[in-house]
Design a protein around this motif. Sequence first.
Motif, PDB file in Angstrom:
ATOM      1  N   GLU A  92       0.830  -1.205   0.000  1.00  0.00           N
ATOM      2  CA  GLU A  92       0.000   0.000   0.000  1.00  0.00           C
ATOM      3  C   GLU A  92       0.869   1.261   0.000  1.00  0.00           C
ATOM      4  O   GLU A  92       0.477   2.294  -0.521  1.00  0.00           O
ATOM      5  CB  GLU A  92      -0.942   0.024   1.214  1.00  0.00           C
ATOM      6  CG  GLU A  92      -1.791   1.280   1.195  1.00  0.00           C
ATOM      7  CD  GLU A  92      -2.793   1.417   2.325  1.00  0.00           C
ATOM      8  OE1 GLU A  92      -3.501   0.443   2.615  1.00  0.00           O
ATOM      9  OE2 GLU A  92      -2.877   2.515   2.894  1.00  0.00           O
ATOM     10  N   ASP A 115      -0.478  -4.813   3.036  1.00  0.00           N
ATOM     11  CA  ASP A 115      -0.675  -3.498   3.648  1.00  0.00           C
ATOM     12  C   ASP A 115       0.104  -3.552   4.961  1.00  0.00           C
ATOM     13  O   ASP A 115      -0.289  -4.260   5.887  1.00  0.00           O
ATOM     14  CB  ASP A 115      -2.173  -3.253   3.902  1.00  0.00           C
ATOM     15  CG  ASP A 115      -2.421  -1.847   4.460  1.00  0.00           C
ATOM     16  OD1 ASP A 115      -1.445  -1.175   4.835  1.00  0.00           O
ATOM     17  OD2 ASP A 115      -3.600  -1.449   4.527  1.00  0.00           O
ATOM     18  N   ASP A 118      -2.238  -1.288   8.502  1.00  0.00           N
ATOM     19  CA  ASP A 118      -3.570  -0.780   8.190  1.00  0.00           C
ATOM     20  C   ASP A 118      -4.181  -0.140   9.429  1.00  0.00           C
ATOM     21  O   ASP A 118      -4.042  -0.668  10.532  1.00  0.00           O
ATOM     22  CB  ASP A 118      -4.457  -1.933   7.706  1.00  0.00           C
ATOM     23  CG  ASP A 118      -5.789  -1.419   7.226  1.00  0.00           C
ATOM     24  OD1 ASP A 118      -5.807  -0.647   6.260  1.00  0.00           O
ATOM     25  OD2 ASP A 118      -6.812  -1.752   7.848  1.00  0.00           O
ATOM     26  N   GLU A 279      -6.107  -5.621   0.805  1.00  0.00           N
ATOM     27  CA  GLU A 279      -7.011  -5.503   1.952  1.00  0.00           C
ATOM     28  C   GLU A 279      -8.194  -6.467   1.781  1.00  0.00           C
ATOM     29  O   GLU A 279      -8.453  -7.321   2.630  1.00  0.00           O
ATOM     30  CB  GLU A 279      -7.491  -4.054   2.117  1.00  0.00           C
ATOM     31  CG  GLU A 279      -6.360  -3.139   2.568  1.00  0.00           C
ATOM     32  CD  GLU A 279      -6.686  -1.641   2.586  1.00  0.00           C
ATOM     33  OE1 GLU A 279      -6.060  -0.932   3.380  1.00  0.00           O
ATOM     34  OE2 GLU A 279      -7.518  -1.168   1.806  1.00  0.00           O
TER      35      GLU A 279
HETATM   36 MG    MG Z   1      -4.838   0.059   4.528  1.00  0.00          MG
END
Ligand code: MG
Length: 338
Positions: A92, A115, A118, A279
Amino acid sequence: MSKVKTLGQFIIEKQADFPYAKGEFSRLLRDIGIAAKIVNREVNKAGLADILGETGDSNVQGEQVKKLDVFANEQFIAALTVGGEVCALASEENEEIIVVDNEQSKNAKYVVAFDPLDGSSNIDANVSVGTIFSVYRRTSLSGPGTLEDFMQRGTEQVAAGYIIYGSSTMLVYTTGKGVNGFTLDPSIGEFCLSHPNIKIPKSGKTYSINEGYYVHFPDGVKKFIKWCQEEDKASNRPYSSRYIGSAVADVHRNLLYGGVFIYPTTSQAPKGKLRVLYECNPMAFIVEQAGGKATDGFKRIMEIDTKALHQRTPIFIGSSEIVERAEEFMAKYAIAAR
Ligand code: MG
Ligand code: AHM
């Protein structure tokens, strides 16, 4: 001999499930576990940043204090590039893919999308955050990994998981044969099998959505929320509303207790907010493997065609009966909304 089974022991035991595996996949999972422990150590010290030095400043040792999401990104990249199992990464935090172009990795079999941290806006308030990862077999035949290697549907994932840095730290993952959860025992520094074969309840009494955006939701979502709030003994309504604002933590709670997490389209985010590759797909793989469902309100998340690295999708994920109910509302009000 203690009965505790560590993540490392569990991974080796499960290698037999993949008769052609040469151990690369096991090493890959082990590397993720190592990065998770390093990130966990830093997340636990997050509140100390103020007295050790602000982000971007030098700390008392004269080292640069990094933002935790940047730190987490670097740790996962480092852990996944030294082992030689991964030929490319997508994060990400990075606009483009990260091609792993060293001698031992350039013909590696796997690509990983992740990610690193997060929900990181929650960190300063001591709220749980998480790392999410998704593993694919490369589609290109050899050489350094390519963008094309990531343009696969979620159904092609060979493994997916998340780490939740919460009141305790857990690693939850699936390789398509059920879902297992491991809790970090800080006294021995090992993830230990604590939640074998996790199954999500078919129903539940929790809905998780940022209701502050109510006016911007599609009609199907508005009607579904109202349905959650109605009184009906038979279906245990009204449901409770729980929204942490950290997808890993919201999905994790609903995985254990039952419920639904929704991030729909809104008028400001017409494609939703969360990303397909690192995600939604991994969360969907886990929840489906636990017996739940994950859709974009109309179709299965894992069947979305991935056309861009940072592609977004709306998501409805959790207990199968509740997700299906939400889909009914979406279908019913779709004509007006489209
Ligand atoms: Mg995220
Ligand atoms: P991030 O990747 O920038 O941290 O954003 C993802 C997070 C999710 O963890 C969470 O569910 C969502 O954003 C919350 O967004 P909002 O504040 O719009 O409800």
